[in-house]
Design an enzyme around this catalytic site. Structure first.
Site, PDB file in Angstrom:
ATOM      1  N   HIS A  84       0.849  -1.191   0.000  1.00 34.48           N
ATOM      2  CA  HIS A  84       0.000   0.000   0.000  1.00 34.48           C
ATOM      3  C   HIS A  84       0.885   1.242   0.000  1.00 34.48           C
ATOM      4  CE1 HIS A  84      -2.078   3.153   2.559  1.00 34.48           C
ATOM      5  NE2 HIS A  84      -2.917   3.031   1.548  1.00 34.48           N
ATOM      6  N   HIS A 123       2.123  11.183  -1.086  1.00 34.09           N
ATOM      7  CA  HIS A 123       1.303  10.809   0.068  1.00 34.09           C
ATOM      8  C   HIS A 123       1.614  11.822   1.162  1.00 34.09           C
ATOM      9  CE1 HIS A 123       0.045   7.918   3.488  1.00 34.09           C
ATOM     10  NE2 HIS A 123      -1.043   8.371   2.888  1.00 34.09           N
TER      11      HIS A 123
END
Length: 326
Positions: free
Chosen positions: A40, A119
């Site tokens: 992930h 992110h």
């Protein structure tokens, strides 16, 4: 006369070549019915620590304002909760990862066509650099297959999508790309020299046979392992999607959790939960039945027994395989 295939300890396979070493009884099993370990937010090990690098615009307005005026205080918190993997892409592949969650962005106010991952903040290395590194790794591991999920596009124009797809198809993977097809097995991939399945969360995938449609990702949006497991058990009762799909055992922090754990990081939260999460993973089964799982993705995947635990789930498929003996 019939007999069951003897159980193989798949968790002991060499992780860099585990697909190549799978028993032949699994070579014709559709990959969407196998257990595959995934990463992930795979490219967060190289986030830009330069203060001039902006926080990505998907972050809450309050965080962006605080970062603008209180950067020395806010940035350390951003990094602590944004890094989901500390191992490089090559290290992840060597450790057995075969699904990568890739979130693609074009930096604001960047006049170049360079694309990055993001992110919380953007990465220092470009998408092209990472894809070429994956290609080089595949050249040395000709029987390994990777699934690359391009999604959460941020700031890409149609022209940038076109350039990225052209790079994926023509400059990097070329004949290694597996076109859309009904049934993908290791045997038919090996026979055709395909090693890469690319899913692409954009309508441009409609116009390229080499781009698979977006692979569904089950996300629980929980910060506690028990709540995440409860959510997935509920979803399993409704049956698995057809084709590839991902169960993301990645925990998700919220502002309340961060404020109540000011000295912790995402890694602290994840590693403390892994014993409970892996205990649940061990109970799962791949396959086509209701409640079966396929790709299982997590954070900090190289720093626990996560990957061999997922691979070992394929022993359940071997137990169902019947060999007819003469």
């Amino acid at each position: 006369m019939t007999s069951e295939v003897s159980q193989v300890s798949l968790s002991e396979l060499p992780m860099d070549n585990w697909m190549a070493h799978l028993p032949s009884a699994l070579w014709e099993t559709p990959l969407c019915y196998m257990a595959i370990p995934g990463s992930h937010n795979a490219i967060t090990y190289c986030l830009d620590r330069n203060d001039r690098s902006p926080v990505d615009p998907t972050q809450p307005d309050m965080l962006q304002k605080l970062d603008k005026y209180m950067k020395p205080i806010i940035r350390p918190f951003v990094y602590k909760w944004a890094i989901a993997q500390e191992s490089s892409i090559r290290e992840q592949l060597d450790s057995g990862v075969r699904y990568c969650d890739l979130r693609i962005a074009h930096r604001p106010n960047d006049s170049s066509n360079d694309l990055y991952f993001y992110h919380g903040v953007y990465t220092t290395i470009t998408v092209e650099m990472v894809l070429k590194e994956i290609r080089e790794w595949l050249d040395v591991h000709p029987k390994e297959v990777v699934i690359l999920s391009f999604s959460h596009f941020l700031g890409l124009s149609q022209e940038l999508h076109t350039l990225l797809v052209s790079s994926i198809k023509n400059n990097v993977f070329d004949s290694k790309l597996c076109p859309k097809m009904e049934c993908v097995t290791l045997r038919n991939l090996w026979s055709q020299g395909h090693q890469v399945i690319v899913s692409y969360e954009h309508n441009i995938a409609n116009y390229h046979r080499e781009l698979w449609f977006h692979i569904p990702y089950w996300w629980a949006n929980k910060c506690k392992a028990e709540a995440l497991i409860e959510e997935f058990e509920r979803r399993k009762q409704n049956g698995r999607p057809g084709g590839f799909f991902v169960t993301g055992i990645n925990l998700t922090e919220d502002l309340k959790y961060i404020c109540s754990h000011p000295t912790e990081s995402l890694k602290d939260m994840v590693m403390s939960a892994y014993p409970i999460l892996l205990s649940w993973v061990k109970q799962q089964k791949p396959g086509s039945n209701t409640g079966s799982l396929n790709i299982i993705a997590g954070d900090f995947v190289t720093e626990s027994r996560f990957i061999p635990t997922v691979i070992a789930l394929n022993e359940n498929l071997l137990k169902r395989t019947i060999i007819t003996e003469p």
